[in-house]
Every structure is written in C-alpha cells, then in structure tokens.
Design a protein around this motif. Structure first.
Motif: not given
Lengths: 245, 240
Positions: A47, A50-51, A86, A88-89, A166-167, A197
């Motif tokens: 993660s 990715l960030r 992007m 996000f989870q 991101d997940e 991810v």
C-alpha cells in the motif's frame, strides 16, 4: 493497447517511517494499458508503494518517473495528480456533497469544465456503473459497493492516464465485492492503465497483465499471472500462495 | 400590586423617553456583536488553518521550506491565543481604548468591535481547529489525489465538514460574545446594559430596568439560537 510506452518508472524507491524501513528500493516499470496487480502479506509495503506513486507518501529516496517527468523533483504535483486517479479502501467520498457534486467538483475547478459539461460526463459515467439514479443522493445513503463504484467514477471523471486502487474491496461486505470487481474488469477492458493492490487472487489471475509480489519492502517476484500462480520461483512467494490459495 | 407595577413601568420606561436607552442600546449591542462575530470568525479561521496545517504537515526531521515559514506563523498564533485567553476581555477592551487609542478621537463602537473580534477569534480558532482535526484524513487524501491543492482542499472539502462538526460549540461562542458586549460600559459605550444602569441611577429602581434588560438579552439569544439550529439542520443534509 496499441503502443506500449513506459508510463511509470520507479528507481530505487525507499520509504522510512521513523526508524522503520517500509520500502527498500523498489524498481518497477508500468506501461500504458498494463493492469498491474500488487499482492503481498500485510505490512509488506504494497500500500505504501502505491501511495508513493502519487506522492501521498513522500519517498525518503529514489525517483518516480510519470510520463517521463521525475515527480519527486521540483514539480507541481497537483498537476500530475490530476492524471492519476486513486481509489481508496475507505472510499473517501465527500459526505457533504451529492454524488454528482463529488464527481464534478474537481473537473470544474481543475480542468475548467463548465457545470453542464462536467455533469454530462458525470451522468454518462454513472450510467456505465448503473448508478444514474443516485446522482442526487448523498454518500451516506449508498451501500458500500455503491460508494466504491462512485469513488471509481469520481476518479475517472478527471480522465486520468492511470488508475491506482488501494485495496478497493477490502472494506466491503462479501456480497458487494463482485459489483466493484465487475466495474474494474470493465475498466481494464477499455485499456485503462491500472495498478491494483488487492487480496483478490481470482481477480488477479483473470484480469492482470502482470502480477507483482512485494514482501519486506522489495519486489520479490513479478511475472504474468499464469507464470506467477502456476510456477512461482521464490520460496517466500510459494509459501504465501500456499496460505492464500 | 398591579398598580405598583404599572407605575414602575411608566417611570422606568415611558417617562422622559427612557425606552430610548433600550432601543439605542439594542442597536449598538447588535452592531458590536454582529461585526465582532464576523471579525472573530475570520481571525479564527485563519489562525486555526495555520495551527492545524502546522500540526498536520510538519516534518520534524527536516529543515524544509514549510518548517521555516510555518514555525514562526504557528508561534505567533500560539502567543495570540495564550494572551487573549489568559487575560479578561474587559482588560483587553480598556487597554485598546485607553492605552492603544489614547488621545485619539475614535469611535467607541469601532473599538468594541475590534476588541471583541480579537477576543472571540482566539476562542473560535481553537473551536475550528478541533473541527478540522476531526475530519477524516482520508478526505484530505481523496481531495489531493484528484489534484486539488491545499487551499482548494481546505475551502471545498475540509472547512465545510469542520464547521458542521463544531457548529454547536460555535453557537455557544456567538451567544457568549453577544452577552459579553455588556462590559462595554467600561469604555462608556452606551450599549444595552449601560442603558439599564443609567435608568436605574436616575429612578433609583434598578430591579425594573435590570429585569427588563435581562429579558431583552434572553430574547436576543433565543432568536440567535433559532438561526443556529436552522443552520445546523441545513448542514446535516448529507447525514441521511
């Protein structure tokens, strides 16, 4: 997927949080049209990797080339971030705005789109993910799967050159994972460059053009999905796959 | 009994147009409170943004540009908050009028607005800071990941949510400020409370004029409360 030019390249990317080394020199290359799935055990740095790509985390050392520009240098990162969507989870929709406003704010403020044009784009994107009737709903009125689909099209409304996930399904109830993966699958078919991810191994096998295994802050192994899952080389990956598959 | 009440009312309110102390007082009180709230909110927002930006972004290991600019700004803000919260409002008011503007012919209403605005700004800034810090970090990241810069993120994403979080506390502060203006008698500003005490000194009947002025404050606060809760309801639309 006509020309496969280099879109993102990282050179010796390192990231420390205090004394903890999370990334220890990542060298990755992502080409246009690639669907790169990053997997690895929790705490492996995937993660964080990715960030760092859109500098939500500033790397401690190393370079990140995005469209041939080193974005770790002296550049206007806001401009480059416009081209990197992007997801996000935790969805991170803006709760004080309707779905439509969530999707039109950035295109209007940053791309200079008129309200009408921005809303047209937003509605047609919502159509694609089956949420056109939710345009005037507030995020809290949506289910988790709907929120994540809105988050994806919100990023797409900026017409990015790459999408970072991101997940995206980790915070979802199991029955909602499918609808989000479906949207991502469709997106991959359009030729969008994606870096994902995830823990969804089935999805990785099916959609990825390349699978990357990150562990202990480095890329341990990368290969095509077939090679990756059927013929893993490093003992760490073999061990990891035996646990998750 | 009722006869006594009527004659007191007549003496304290009607006679010699004493009610004008109240009507003029209300206008001055409202004028001071209104502009002081605006000044306080402006100051409070600026100070809270500086303070929370410093707390959120500071990189304690590096001498970056941000540190060099932000450290002194943050320090000034902290000094401002400490001094203003650490001294009585009435002392601040008198210092501004009798010391800073001594010998200058200056409008007392303006002095009061300045003093109460600066005073309120310190409290508003801490209220706003708590609201900003309570907004989820993911909101900030989502906005930045779309390419919006720091200022745009603050204006469109963080502050609206922060204000919603702290509106009850802000309401508290506005109500306190409205009533706090009653100390302006210290610089001989003819606001509501001073009007009441002048009437009392003329008629030797403080009970009536003070009771009357208390009711006026109560009414003003209730009106203010009504608007605050209306605003609260409006900001809650996204909460389902």
């Amino acid at each position: 997927m006509t020309d496969k030019s280099l879109l993102i390249k990282t050179v010796d990317l390192c990231k420390q949080f205090g004394d903890i080394e999370v990334l220890k020199g990542i060298n990755a290359e992502i080409y246009t049209g690639d669907v790169v799935v990053v997997i690895g055990p929790s705490g492996s740095g995937k993660s964080t990797f990715l960030r760092t790509l859109n500098l939500l985390e500033t790397p401690t050392s190393g370079e990140i080339y995005f469209e041939d520009v080193d974005i770790t240098g002296d550049v206007n990162i806001n401009y480059h971030r416009q081209k990197m969507g992007m997801v996000f989870q935790q969805f991170n929709l803006f709760p004080h705005m309707t779905v439509l406003k969530n999707m039109t704010l950035a295109p209007m403020k940053l791309l200079g789109l008129s309200k009408k044009d921005a809303e047209e784009t937003a509605i047609s994107l919502l159509n694609k993910v089956g949420l056109e009737d939710k345009a005037n709903a507030y995020p809290n009125q949506l289910s988790g799967g709907q929120k994540q689909r809105v988050a994806i099209v919100r990023a797409l409304a900026m017409s990015p050159d790459v999408m970072l996930f991101d997940e995206p399904t980790s915070a979802l109830d199991p029955e909602m994972v499918g609808e989000v993966l479906e949207v991502m699958r469709d997106l991959a078919k359009t030729g969008m460059t994606m870096v994902i991810v995830t823990h969804e191994m089935g999805f990785a096998k099916e959609v990825a053009s390349k699978v990357v295994f990150i562990d202990e802050g480095i890329i341990m192994e990368e290969a095509s999905p077939k090679e990756f899952f059927e013929n893993p080389k490093s003992p760490r990956l073999k061990e990891f796959l035996s646990k998750v598959l | 009994m009722f006869q006594k009440f009527l004659s007191d009312f007549h003496q304290n309110i009607i006679e010699e147009s004493r009610w004008e102390y109240f009507t003029r007082g209300i206008l001055i009180t409202l004028e001071v409170a209104f502009f002081a709230v605006i000044l306080g909110v402006l100051l409070g927002c600026i100070v809270s943004i500086i303070r929370s930006s410093y707390d959120l972004n500071i990189n304690r290991h590096k001498m970056s540009v941000i540190n060099v600019i932000m450290w002194p700004l943050n320090f000034i803000c902290k000094v401002y908050i400490t001094i203003i919260r650490g001294t009585p409002a009435i002392v601040q008011l008198m210092i501004i009028y009798y010391v800073i503007f001594s010998g200058v012919d200056i409008n007392k209403v303006f002095v009061a607005i300045l003093a109460f605005g600066i005073n309120s700004g310190a409290y508003v800034s801490e209220i706003m800071r708590s609201g900003i810090m309570a907004v989820d970090k993911g909101q900030f990241e989502a906005s930045r990941s779309l390419g919006m810069n720091y200022v745009q993120t603050m204006i469109y994403i963080i502050l609206p949510q922060a204000v919603k979080n702290v509106l009850p506390a802000l309401g508290n502060e506005f109500i306190t400020l409205l009533k706090e203006t009653s100390i302006s008698g210290a610089i001989a500003l003819n606001e509501l409370t001073r009007g009441a005490s002048i009437i009392g000194s003329q008629t030797y009947n403080y009970l009536f004029s003070l009771l009357f002025v208390a009711i006026i404050y109560l009414a003003l606060v209730m009106i203010l409360q009504y608007f605050i809760s209306k605003l609260e309801r409006r900001l809650r639309v996204g909460d389902r």
